[in-house]
Motif scaffolding. Structure first.
Motif, PDB file in Angstrom:
ATOM      1  N   VAL A 344      17.258   2.423  -4.513  1.00  0.00           N
ATOM      2  CA  VAL A 344      16.355   2.567  -5.660  1.00  0.00           C
ATOM      3  C   VAL A 344      15.768   3.971  -5.596  1.00  0.00           C
ATOM      4  CG1 VAL A 344      14.435   1.533  -4.363  1.00  0.00           C
ATOM      5  CG2 VAL A 344      14.336   1.612  -6.857  1.00  0.00           C
ATOM      6  N   VAL A 345      15.620   4.615  -6.765  1.00  0.00           N
ATOM      7  CA  VAL A 345      15.132   6.003  -6.779  1.00  0.00           C
ATOM      8  C   VAL A 345      14.412   6.275  -8.106  1.00  0.00           C
ATOM      9  CG1 VAL A 345      17.326   6.922  -7.675  1.00  0.00           C
ATOM     10  CG2 VAL A 345      15.814   8.410  -6.372  1.00  0.00           C
ATOM     11  N   PHE A 346      13.338   7.072  -8.032  1.00  0.00           N
ATOM     12  CA  PHE A 346      12.628   7.561  -9.216  1.00  0.00           C
ATOM     13  C   PHE A 346      13.067   8.999  -9.494  1.00  0.00           C
ATOM     14  CE2 PHE A 346       9.515   4.281  -8.072  1.00  0.00           C
ATOM     15  CZ  PHE A 346       9.112   3.813  -9.312  1.00  0.00           C
ATOM     16  N   PRO A 347      13.052   9.434 -10.769  1.00  0.00           N
ATOM     17  CA  PRO A 347      13.173  10.877 -11.037  1.00  0.00           C
ATOM     18  C   PRO A 347      11.933  11.581 -10.465  1.00  0.00           C
ATOM     19  CG  PRO A 347      13.446   9.581 -13.054  1.00  0.00           C
ATOM     20  CD  PRO A 347      12.943   8.654 -12.003  1.00  0.00           C
ATOM     21  N   VAL A 613      12.453   0.738   0.002  1.00  0.00           N
ATOM     22  CA  VAL A 613      11.132   0.700  -0.625  1.00  0.00           C
ATOM     23  C   VAL A 613      10.813   2.105  -1.138  1.00  0.00           C
ATOM     24  CG1 VAL A 613       9.911   1.124   1.551  1.00  0.00           C
ATOM     25  CG2 VAL A 613       8.768  -0.125  -0.272  1.00  0.00           C
ATOM     26  N   LYS A 614      10.174   2.190  -2.317  1.00  0.00           N
ATOM     27  CA  LYS A 614       9.855   3.496  -2.917  1.00  0.00           C
ATOM     28  C   LYS A 614       8.475   3.435  -3.567  1.00  0.00           C
ATOM     29  CE  LYS A 614      13.192   6.674  -2.711  1.00  0.00           C
ATOM     30  NZ  LYS A 614      13.704   6.205  -1.444  1.00  0.00           N
ATOM     31  N   ILE A 615       7.686   4.512  -3.332  1.00  0.00           N
ATOM     32  CA  ILE A 615       6.390   4.669  -4.000  1.00  0.00           C
ATOM     33  C   ILE A 615       6.638   5.449  -5.287  1.00  0.00           C
ATOM     34  CG2 ILE A 615       4.073   5.674  -3.805  1.00  0.00           C
ATOM     35  CD1 ILE A 615       4.444   5.464  -0.713  1.00  0.00           C
ATOM     36  N   SER A 616       6.062   4.996  -6.405  1.00  0.00           N
ATOM     37  CA  SER A 616       6.256   5.709  -7.673  1.00  0.00           C
ATOM     38  C   SER A 616       5.530   7.058  -7.611  1.00  0.00           C
ATOM     39  CB  SER A 616       5.736   4.879  -8.849  1.00  0.00           C
ATOM     40  OG  SER A 616       4.330   4.732  -8.763  1.00  0.00           O
ATOM     41  N   PRO A 617       6.005   8.072  -8.336  1.00  0.00           N
ATOM     42  CA  PRO A 617       5.375   9.402  -8.270  1.00  0.00           C
ATOM     43  C   PRO A 617       3.893   9.404  -8.646  1.00  0.00           C
ATOM     44  CG  PRO A 617       7.548   9.573  -9.252  1.00  0.00           C
ATOM     45  CD  PRO A 617       7.275   8.108  -9.088  1.00  0.00           C
ATOM     46  N   ASP A 618       3.448   8.500  -9.544  1.00  0.00           N
ATOM     47  CA  ASP A 618       2.020   8.451  -9.884  1.00  0.00           C
ATOM     48  C   ASP A 618       1.214   7.607  -8.892  1.00  0.00           C
ATOM     49  OD1 ASP A 618       2.738   5.880 -10.505  1.00  0.00           O
ATOM     50  OD2 ASP A 618       2.309   6.028 -12.651  1.00  0.00           O
ATOM     51  N   GLU A 619       1.892   7.024  -7.896  1.00  0.00           N
ATOM     52  CA  GLU A 619       1.283   6.253  -6.806  1.00  0.00           C
ATOM     53  C   GLU A 619       0.486   5.046  -7.306  1.00  0.00           C
ATOM     54  OE1 GLU A 619      -0.664   8.803  -3.989  1.00  0.00           O
ATOM     55  OE2 GLU A 619       1.081  10.110  -3.798  1.00  0.00           O
ATOM     56  N   ARG A 620       0.951   4.480  -8.426  1.00  0.00           N
ATOM     57  CA  ARG A 620       0.330   3.244  -8.923  1.00  0.00           C
ATOM     58  C   ARG A 620       1.163   2.017  -8.582  1.00  0.00           C
ATOM     59  NH1 ARG A 620      -1.517   4.899 -15.075  1.00  0.00           N
ATOM     60  NH2 ARG A 620      -3.054   6.471 -14.490  1.00  0.00           N
ATOM     61  N   HIS A 621       2.458   2.230  -8.364  1.00  0.00           N
ATOM     62  CA  HIS A 621       3.362   1.108  -8.106  1.00  0.00           C
ATOM     63  C   HIS A 621       4.221   1.370  -6.874  1.00  0.00           C
ATOM     64  CE1 HIS A 621       2.484   0.544 -12.449  1.00  0.00           C
ATOM     65  NE2 HIS A 621       2.496  -0.724 -12.102  1.00  0.00           N
ATOM     66  N   LEU A 622       4.745   0.272  -6.376  1.00  0.00           N
ATOM     67  CA  LEU A 622       5.633   0.293  -5.221  1.00  0.00           C
ATOM     68  C   LEU A 622       6.835  -0.568  -5.580  1.00  0.00           C
ATOM     69  CD1 LEU A 622       5.862   0.993  -2.175  1.00  0.00           C
ATOM     70  CD2 LEU A 622       4.652  -1.119  -1.703  1.00  0.00           C
ATOM     71  N   LEU A 623       8.025  -0.052  -5.364  1.00  0.00           N
ATOM     72  CA  LEU A 623       9.245  -0.803  -5.677  1.00  0.00           C
ATOM     73  C   LEU A 623       9.951  -1.188  -4.387  1.00  0.00           C
ATOM     74  CD1 LEU A 623       8.823   0.005  -8.609  1.00  0.00           C
ATOM     75  CD2 LEU A 623      11.197   0.673  -8.737  1.00  0.00           C
ATOM     76  N   SER A 624      10.425  -2.433  -4.330  1.00  0.00           N
ATOM     77  CA  SER A 624      11.221  -2.858  -3.176  1.00  0.00           C
ATOM     78  C   SER A 624      12.451  -3.604  -3.677  1.00  0.00           C
ATOM     79  CB  SER A 624      10.398  -3.742  -2.238  1.00  0.00           C
ATOM     80  OG  SER A 624       9.936  -4.897  -2.906  1.00  0.00           O
ATOM     81  N   ILE A 625      13.564  -3.415  -2.981  1.00  0.00           N
ATOM     82  CA  ILE A 625      14.821  -4.060  -3.355  1.00  0.00           C
ATOM     83  C   ILE A 625      15.374  -4.775  -2.130  1.00  0.00           C
ATOM     84  CG2 ILE A 625      15.437  -2.464  -5.211  1.00  0.00           C
ATOM     85  CD1 ILE A 625      17.271  -1.070  -3.065  1.00  0.00           C
ATOM     86  N   GLY A 626      16.186  -5.800  -2.357  1.00  0.00           N
ATOM     87  CA  GLY A 626      16.668  -6.564  -1.213  1.00  0.00           C
ATOM     88  C   GLY A 626      18.022  -7.184  -1.423  1.00  0.00           C
ATOM     89  N   LYS A 627      18.441  -7.928  -0.404  1.00  0.00           N
ATOM     90  CA  LYS A 627      19.723  -8.617  -0.453  1.00  0.00           C
ATOM     91  C   LYS A 627      19.704  -9.800  -1.408  1.00  0.00           C
ATOM     92  CE  LYS A 627      21.513  -7.302   4.067  1.00  0.00           C
ATOM     93  NZ  LYS A 627      21.874  -7.731   5.413  1.00  0.00           N
TER      94      LYS A 627
END
Length: 644
Positions: A344-347, A613-627
């Protein structure tokens, strides 16, 4: 090492939404109505999801199962009561759970079946629940479910059949008739509650031998219709237990996996070839909705209170079908990945969108609505990693065939391909064991945007020139003896870190392309992150530890226990280095204070290992992905009171 403050560990991260749907369990999609609202109920792995159809923000996630949910059944009279069964490990008990959807609580847990619960059905009065175990169990058990007193008792049970039983249904008018069907068997059972017995009578099917997959009982309890793996429907009389007819004349391609009745009383059959509507009297085909409109094998058919038919498929798509005078209108309600998600990746600097990859798919999502904006597919190979270039004009991806492919993030158009970026098959592990990755395993774009650094399953780290013309390899650095799982470039593009499964992290000079220094550990390193001031970097791996390293002398400054039970798979740090997040195979996401070394927040929402796991650039959200093929979107606490 700082001691955790009281209550610091037990703060839950707020789960804002989940993008996901487990399409493989048959009958895994249900509609119900209570409190004057229509709800959609389905599972994501072991999590039960209850969505308000009219209000997308009203979503409830309920957890209680220890492994993926295999079947669901709704109470016929009280639409708030739901029963679910699960799969578990060989030799263990697989529980059935009865839920109250309004109070979001477990009413009772019923434990008898081993390994798997195959199918569930409530009796017409809702007082009794019939369950069938999987092929390691194959028993029919009838439970008395006492909802007001929150308890369930097994009344009686019996081996369901000599061969495998796959489905169960009750008669529509009384609590005395149960029908089970499966491989070469169909039985009608008489349930005697006073003697606590179920007595079976085998249906007489003549010369026919079939594997029955789904059942539908007529409203008057005269007939039962059974769908088969060979694409035909059997009609059997319930009173005489005799075969009546089979149809349609031309069999439905690929097995029938779901069956229900529409408002006119016609049978709607779901199969690998989408939907077929047949009349119950003579099995004449009245209409079809082809695979061009519905993608994937149909596993669930759920009539909604609004009159639509909701269709769930194995490709994790949910469709709404509206039957009208002009024919059927099909709309896609929701879609998501149906296999484990790899990255998972943000611009850079933009939090509205994010990209994920799974199998042969790359998808770009809108964060606020969870809707899919773009899908890129390259058939028969797997995408291992993703990254945007600094301008956001290219989405670069590493694939299991050893190629790097770059796409336009708005059009999805293929911009260029770097062939043979890495060897197709990896080097394995020096310590033995199989690494299930091939080709390009990690990539990162330099901050100038003019260079690309890739890591492969062959253990090589390669630097490429990104120009509008040809993409040329500048250098290849070969020191790792295992797959390169993560790469990070310093802010001035002078160095990069590579973390590998061979138990080493190497710091490379990106001007002379030689090793500056390295650290070694008794672990497979899975992720590495620079602190924003680059005085330190942190790493994690299969030894359950998060290690802080000094960037200058490469000494271990601090070692933290990241998980007590499982390996760590991913790390991400915020822009000023105040906090970082980790994810683990113990299904949790954790938020840590960097200087204190204390975990303050824990997020529990996944049903299997969390991969990235990724922190959004505005640091309001956190994304996690799994199996479990789910994308969890967590709300980060406000910065002012985050560590108070």
């Amino acid at each position: 090492r700082a001691a955790p403050t009281r209550g610091a560990m037990n703060r839950p991260l707020e789960l804002e939404s989940v993008i996901g749907f487990s399409g493989k369990p048959r009958g895994g999609l249900l509609c119900t109505r209570f409190n004057d609202c229509n709800y959609l109920v389905h599972s994501i792995g072991s999590t039960l999801v209850v969505k308000n159809i009219d209000d997308p923000n009203d979503v409830t996630f309920m957890q209680g199962h220890s492994d993926r949910i295999s079947c669901l059944a709704i109470h016929p009279l009280d639409p708030r009561i739901l029963a679910t069964g699960q799969v578990t490990h060989m030799g263990f008990i697989a529980p059935v759970m009865v839920w109250d959807l309004e109070s979001k609580s477990i009413v009772c847990t019923l434990q008898l079946h081993k390994v798997q619960v195959q199918a569930l059905a409530f009796s017409p009065s809702g007082e009794f629940l019939a369950s069938i175990g999987g092929e390691d169990d194959n028993n029919l058990v009838v439970w008395h479910v006492d909802v007001p007193n929150s308890r369930g008792i097994a009344i009686c049970g019996s081996p369901a059949a000599q061969d495998l039983a796959l489905t169960v249904a009750w008669g529509k008018t009384s609590d005395e008739t149960i029908i089970t069907a499966g491989r070469d068997n169909m039985r009608v059972w008489t349930f005697d509650v006073h003697d606590r017995k179920v007595r079976p009578i085998d249906c007489q099917l003549g010369q026919y031998r079939r594997c029955f997959t789904c059942l539908h009982v007529s409203d008057d309890d005269e007939n039962v219709y059974a769908g088969t793996e060979t694409g035909d429907v059997f009609e059997v009389t319930l009173r005489e237990k005799l075969f009546k007819r089979v149809g349609p004349k031309k069999r439905i391609p690929r097995q029938i996996t779901a069956m229900t009745a529409d408002a006119a009383g016609n049978l709607v059959l779901g199969s690998g070839d989408a939907l077929t509507i047949v009349s119950p009297g003579d099995f004449k085909v009245l209409g079809t909705i082809g695979a061009d409109q519905i993608s994937g094998q149909v596993t669930s058919l759920a009539p909604s209170p609004s009159g639509e038919l909701l269709v769930g498929t194995t490709l994790s798509n949910i469709y709404a079908v509206q039957f009208g005078a002009e024919g059927a209108a099909v709309t896609l309600k929701s879609t998501c990945h149906n296999d484990k998600i790899n990255d998972v990746v943000f611009p850079r600097g933009y939090s509205e969108l994010f990209a994920t990859c799974s199998g042969a798919d790359i998808r770009i999502w809108h964060l606020a609505t969870g809707s899919e904006l773009l899908r890129i597919q390259v058939p028969n190979i797997e995408c291992n990693c993703l990254n945007f270039n600094p301008k956001g004009s290219l989405l670069l991806s590493g694939w299991s065939d050893g190629k790097v492919r770059a796409f336009g993030p708005q059009s999805g158009k293929l911009m260029f391909v770097i062939n043979d970026a890495h060897k197709l098959v990896g080097v394995g592990n020096p310590s033995g064991g199989v690494v299930p990755v091939n080709g390009v395993t990690s990539l990162v774009v330099a901050n100038s945007g003019s260079r690309l650094v890739t890591g492969g399953a062959d253990g090589q780290v390669r630097v490429w020139k990104l120009d509008s013309g040809a993409q040329v390899m500048i250098a290849s650095m070969k020191e790792h003896r295992g797959p390169v799982y993560d790469l990070k470039v310093s802010a001035d593009d002078s160095e990069c870190l590579s973390a590998s499964a061979d138990g080493s992290i190497i710091k490379w000079a990106l001007d002379s392309f030689v090793r500056i220094s390295a650290v070694f550990g008794a672990t497979f390193f899975t992720s590495v992150c620079y602190h924003p001031d680059e005085s330190q970097f942190i790493s994690c791996g299969t030894d359950h530890k998060i290690t802080f390293w000094d960037s200058t002398d490469m000494a271990a400054v601090r070692i933290l226990e990241g998980s007590e039970t499982a390996e760590l798979n991913g790390l991400d740090i915020n822009s000023d280095g105040t906090f970082y997040v980790s994810c683990s195979a113990d299904r949790t996401v954790k938020l840590w204070h960097y200087d204190e070394g204390v975990c303050w927040y824990v997020g529990e929402g996944h049903s299997s290992a969390v991969e990235k796991v990724k922190i959004s650039p505005d640091e309001r959200h956190l994304l996690s992905i799994g199996k479990d093929s789910a994308i969890c979107i967590w709300k980060l606490p406000e910065r002012e009171g985050m560590f108070e």
